[in-house]
Scaffold this motif. Structure first.
Motif, mmCIF file in Angstrom:
data_model
loop_
_atom_site.group_PDB
_atom_site.id
_atom_site.type_symbol
_atom_site.label_atom_id
_atom_site.label_comp_id
_atom_site.label_asym_id
_atom_site.label_seq_id
_atom_site.Cartn_x
_atom_site.Cartn_y
_atom_site.Cartn_z
ATOM 1 N N UNK A 142 0.661 -0.584 0.026
ATOM 2 C CA UNK A 142 0.239 0.068 -0.216
ATOM 3 C C UNK A 142 0.867 1.354 -0.252
ATOM 4 N N UNK A 143 1.914 1.121 1.044
ATOM 5 C CA UNK A 143 2.515 2.733 1.110
ATOM 6 C C UNK A 143 3.448 2.738 -0.084
ATOM 7 N N UNK A 144 4.058 0.907 -0.432
ATOM 8 C CA UNK A 144 5.220 1.721 -1.169
ATOM 9 C C UNK A 144 4.562 1.846 -2.829
ATOM 10 N N UNK A 151 3.102 9.473 7.777
ATOM 11 C CA UNK A 151 1.966 8.767 7.731
ATOM 12 C C UNK A 151 2.009 7.587 8.620
ATOM 13 N N UNK A 152 2.518 7.211 7.705
ATOM 14 C CA UNK A 152 3.252 5.316 7.960
ATOM 15 C C UNK A 152 3.754 5.240 9.470
ATOM 16 N N UNK A 153 4.737 6.198 9.649
ATOM 17 C CA UNK A 153 5.619 5.952 11.068
ATOM 18 C C UNK A 153 4.214 6.073 11.809
ATOM 19 N N UNK A 154 3.655 7.417 11.837
ATOM 20 C CA UNK A 154 1.968 8.076 12.912
ATOM 21 C C UNK A 154 1.263 6.824 13.244
ATOM 22 N N UNK A 191 -11.086 2.538 1.166
ATOM 23 C CA UNK A 191 -9.830 2.437 1.943
ATOM 24 C C UNK A 191 -9.737 2.376 3.623
ATOM 25 N N UNK A 192 -9.739 1.304 4.115
ATOM 26 C CA UNK A 192 -9.281 1.306 5.182
ATOM 27 C C UNK A 192 -7.878 0.822 5.536
ATOM 28 N N UNK A 193 -7.198 2.033 6.559
ATOM 29 C CA UNK A 193 -5.971 1.374 7.194
ATOM 30 C C UNK A 193 -6.515 1.519 9.012
ATOM 31 N N UNK A 194 -6.331 0.119 9.475
ATOM 32 C CA UNK A 194 -6.833 -0.324 11.112
ATOM 33 C C UNK A 194 -5.951 -0.880 11.335
ATOM 34 N N UNK A 195 -6.488 -0.196 12.868
ATOM 35 C CA UNK A 195 -5.725 -1.020 13.879
ATOM 36 C C UNK A 195 -5.792 -0.981 15.183
ATOM 37 N N UNK A 196 -4.980 -1.389 16.702
ATOM 38 C CA UNK A 196 -5.424 -0.999 17.901
ATOM 39 C C UNK A 196 -4.987 -0.234 18.413
ATOM 40 N N UNK A 197 -6.202 0.463 19.061
ATOM 41 C CA UNK A 197 -5.217 1.499 19.999
ATOM 42 C C UNK A 197 -5.201 1.043 21.019
ATOM 43 N N UNK A 198 -4.512 1.741 22.412
ATOM 44 C CA UNK A 198 -3.707 1.070 23.782
ATOM 45 C C UNK A 198 -5.453 1.073 24.735
ATOM 46 N N UNK A 199 -6.529 1.658 24.089
ATOM 47 C CA UNK A 199 -7.479 0.869 24.437
ATOM 48 C C UNK A 199 -8.371 -0.098 24.428
#
Length: 121
Positions: free
Chosen positions: A59-61, A75-78, A100-108
């Motif tokens: 995706x990022x390349x 953005x990728x680093x953030x 298009x979704x860029x998804x992950x888990x928050x600390x919560x």
């Protein structure tokens, strides 16, 4: 909900658009911790859309040659410093607009990330 959890994402995409036939902005999404990222994307995207994972590196390349390449690197680093288990999905129903979704888990533990639209004709 801790609003400050999402602030790095908001700042990273402020004024940034996803390059496609129609450069679309990003919006920040947040969902409860239940289910998988795929389940959350499927529920948000709506019925009838095929959900396909996209490798993060791929995706990022593809954005390396964009006018905003430096911002996409930032953005990728953030994303990787704010979220764990970063995953990218495309949700399409055969039409020109692809979610298009860029998804992950928050600390919560909640799912969060970014959503945009890619127009592909």
């Amino acid at each position: 909900m801790q609003q400050d959890e999402l602030e790095p994402l908001r700042k990273a995409v402020e004024g940034l658009t996803y390059p496609s036939e129609s450069d679309e902005p990003f919006d920040v999404v947040r969902w409860d911790a239940k289910g998988t990222a795929h389940d959350q994307v499927a529920a948000h995207a709506g019925n009838g859309k095929k959900i396909e994972p996209v490798p993060v590196d791929a995706f990022f390349s593809q954005l390396d040659d964009s006018n905003d390449a430096d911002r996409f690197h930032a953005l990728r680093r953030v994303l990787q410093s704010t979220l764990t288990d970063l995953q990218i999905f495309r949700a399409a129903d055969g039409g020109a607009e692809v979610d298009v979704y860029l998804i992950g888990r928050l600390p919560s533990g909640a799912w969060a990330g970014l959503h945009t639209i890619s127009v592909e004709t």
